[in-house]
Design an enzyme around this catalytic site. Structure first.
Site: not given
Ligand SMILES: CC(=O)SCCNC(=O)CCNC(=O)[C@H](O)C(C)(C)COP(=O)(O)OP(=O)(O)OC[C@H]1O[C@@H](n2cnc3c(N)ncnc32)[C@H](O)[C@@H]1OP(=O)(O)O
Ligand SMILES: O=CC(=O)O
Length: 610
Positions: A436, A309, A473, A539-540, A320, A367, A584
């Protein structure tokens, strides 16, 4: 290129299916037509010919020549409709229009030109078919010593007059087909336009009106060219008993000696036949052609071991994506985006989507917000209201089947509005929905079925690809306190997995929110893979490698599976011993799964690298 190939295959298959339907619906009356055309004095009329044939030769007599007729119709229509697509594109290019917007006359010209190509197939196959259909008359009137099989007919022709004799009557076939198909396609498009209600599309007139338009197309064709067809049948059938005069001489001969009526002998069964036969042809063609699902079922779903995500409003993270070695990314408008950022997320995604998707080797999806949020329609309109639109859509929080039906139907309306009328949607949208909640889990089977049914409707623009377990959720809905082992979620994971697999869908496991804990992530990913999940949400970017490595069988397992399959091929036994274990069929099937997953992932890697 892939789209052109898909288009070619779809048209080819649709034309072939139409040709098959046409033969089975119209063959008995076609036999009567050929008999009346070639032996007008033997029968007193259509009914007499039908009755006598049924009495003396049985139902088989009426279906005589079905095999060459099938070969003839299937190949003719496959070539005709593929050529029609090309000719329409050519005319559209010359007139500077969309091929879907051609006038009736332009469609008719395209049809006429396509028949030049289909005649090359029609002529030899129809020649054999006509001789088969009139075989008993040729035999009883002494023109043949003994009845022959289709193969015998071909062999004797080639032996007596060479291969080119198979094209006996090609000129008269062209003379018949070119004006014939002009009137055929004119009649079809004209009738469809006439039957289309105000504000609706020609494509939406339904089965009965499409069948009627198809029948009327046939009527126009036959009324216009019947005398030419009579002469063509005469030349083709009579040349079995020796050399036959050319088209002009045969025409004058028949007119002078048998009268003008002989040129219309057999018209009635032809006109009666044309409604079921050409009705079936066009209904089958239109509905097969539009069911892109038919072709898509042959194209595999993209591998989605890790589904990352990326919050849609976060431009830094979105940009990125092209640098990430991940199977699938999803630009999020939902939980990753705060309420006051929803508008920004949607418009940023719409603005950046095409550029990001072009630059990335991974699948890029979106999404939207949940159907129950009141935001989903707006999301769909902004994200899918213009071409190109995303290839993959994740829909969260499906609580009951009406919601997924609503999503699929709304999506289709939006996409069809975004493209020009009659234009083929540029790509099928692969839908993955999330379970969910307790209600969502209990009604999942109905939701999957409703989604599949809704996507399969005519001019389908989407297909259901998989189901995601939204565990966070789900925990909130059930009042669950999560443990690191996640035992409390085992039932939901198994139920989602089993239901998804029952419908041949991908099953994507829960998210591991403690994104810095790589060991915990690895343990849970391996567990998910062993349970049968096809992938996991992440998520990361740090989570990509761990998850993607877990969702591929390890090298020892692959080696074991390959050796086992080899041993199985050699042993040819139901049960046997391999490396000390009883093996089998179920174990063989598991080994095949492992090899298939491995092969599929490698193929996808190669495609991405290209
Ligand atoms: C239960 C659910 O519904 S899950 C789906 C909803 N949640 C999401 O979409 C969250 C997605 N993830 C994020 O937003 C982030 O990873 C966070 C907020 C958790 C952490 O973000 P940060 O504090 O920026 O993490 P961190 O500093 O370790 O990131 C390292 C590098 O990866 C990038 N990065 C981090 N997460 C992501 C991501 N999901 N997608 C693309 N790049 C990312 C950052 O931009 C950073 O790059 P940069 O230094 O060039 O800016
Ligand atoms: O959308 C994802 C969840 O874990 O809730």
């Amino acid at each position: 290129m892939a789209e052109i190939f898909k288009e070619f295959i779809t048209t080819f298959l649709a034309g072939s299916a139409g040709g098959t339907a046409c033969v089975y619906a119209g063959q008995p009356l076609d036999t009567v037509k050929v008999k009346l055309q070639t032996f007008p004095n033997v029968y007193s009329g259509t009914f007499d010919c039908f009755k006598t044939t049924l009495k003396t030769e049985g139902l088989r007599g009426l279906y005589k020549g079905s095999v060459p007729a099938l070969v003839c119709n299937v190949s003719e229509n496959a070539v005709l409709f593929v050529a029609l697509g090309c000719m329409k594109n050519m005319i559209a290019y010359i007139t500077n229009k969309q091929s879907s917007n051609l006038s009736n006359i332009e469609n008719a010209c395209a049809g006429s030109l396509s028949s030049i190509f289909s005649s090359l197939v029609v002529c030899p196959t129809e020649l054999v078919k006509c001789r088969m259909q009139a075989m008993s008359e040729l035999y009883t009137t002494g023109k043949l010593e003994k009845p022959m099989s289709p193969y015998g007919v071909v062999r004797s022709m080639i032996k007596a007059e060479g291969v080119l004799s198979l094209f006996n009557g090609l000129t008269s076939t062209w003379v018949r087909e070119m004006p014939g198909y002009f009137f055929f396609f004119y009649g079809y498009e004209f009738t469809r336009n006439l039957l289309t209600a105000k504000g609706k599309e020609k494509d939406d007139i339904g089965v009965v009106k499409t069948a009627f338009a198809g029948g009327t197309a046939g009527l126009c064709l036959w009324v216009a060219i019947f005398p030419i067809d009579v002469i063509k049948s005469r030349i083709q059938v009579m040349s079995v008993a020796g050399k036959q005069e050319g088209f002009r001489k045969t025409l004058f001969h028949v007119a002078r000696h048998e009268g003008i009526r002989a040129l219309y002998s057999g018209l009635l069964p032809t006109v009666i036949r044309t409604y079921p036969a050409n009705g079936a042809l066009f209904v089958t063609y239109e509905y097969t052609k539009d069911t892109k699902q038919f072709v898509n079922q042959f194209s595999r779903r993209p591998v989605r071991r890790a589904l990352l995500y990326v919050p849609g409003h976060d431009v830094r993270k979105v940009t990125k994506i092209p640098s990430l070695q991940v199977d699938c990314t999803v630009l999020d408008c939902e939980d990753g985006v705060a309420l006051d950022k929803k508008d920004e997320a949607r418009s940023k995604i719409a603005e950046m989507y095409d550029d990001i998707a072009q630059k990335s080797s991974c699948e890029v999806g979106v999404r939207i917000n949940a159907p129950s949020s009141g935001l989903a329609k707006n999301d769909l309109e902004v994200l899918f209201g213009k071409v190109p639109y995303p290839s993959c859509l994740v829909v969260p929080k499906i609580d009951d089947h009406h919601e997924i039906t609503w999503i699929c139907d709304t999506l289709r309306d939006i996409v069809l509005n975004a493209i020009l009328p009659k234009q083929v949607p540029p790509n099928v949208i692969r839908i993955i929905f999330q379970i969910e909640s307790a209600r969502g889990l209990l009604g999942m089977k109905e939701s999957v079925e409703a989604g599949i049914a809704s996507c399969a409707k005519i001019r389908c623009t989407s297909q259901i690809d998989g189901v995601i377990f939204g565990s966070d959720d789900f925990c909130a809905d059930l009042g669950i306190s999560r443990t690191s082992e996640a035992i409390e979620l085992m039932y939901a994971r198994q139920k989602i997995l089993t239901t998804a697999k029952a419908y041949g869908l991908q099953a994507i496991d829960m998210v591991y929110i403690d994104y810095k804990d790589t060991d915990g992530l690895r343990r849970q990913s391996i567990e998910g893979f062993k349970m049968g999940f096809t992938g996991k949400q992440i998520i990361h970017p740090h989570q990509i490698q761990t998850v993607q490595d877990a969702f591929i069988p390890d090298s020892q397992k692959i080696e074991w599976a390959l050796e086992l399959l080899k041993a199985y091929d050699e042993s040819r036994k139901g049960a046997f011993t391999f490396q000390g274990q009883m093996i089998d069929l179920p174990t063989i099937l598991q080994a095949r799964n492992i090899v298939n997953i491995y092969k599929h992932i490698n193929e996808q890697k190669k495609t991405n690298a290209e």
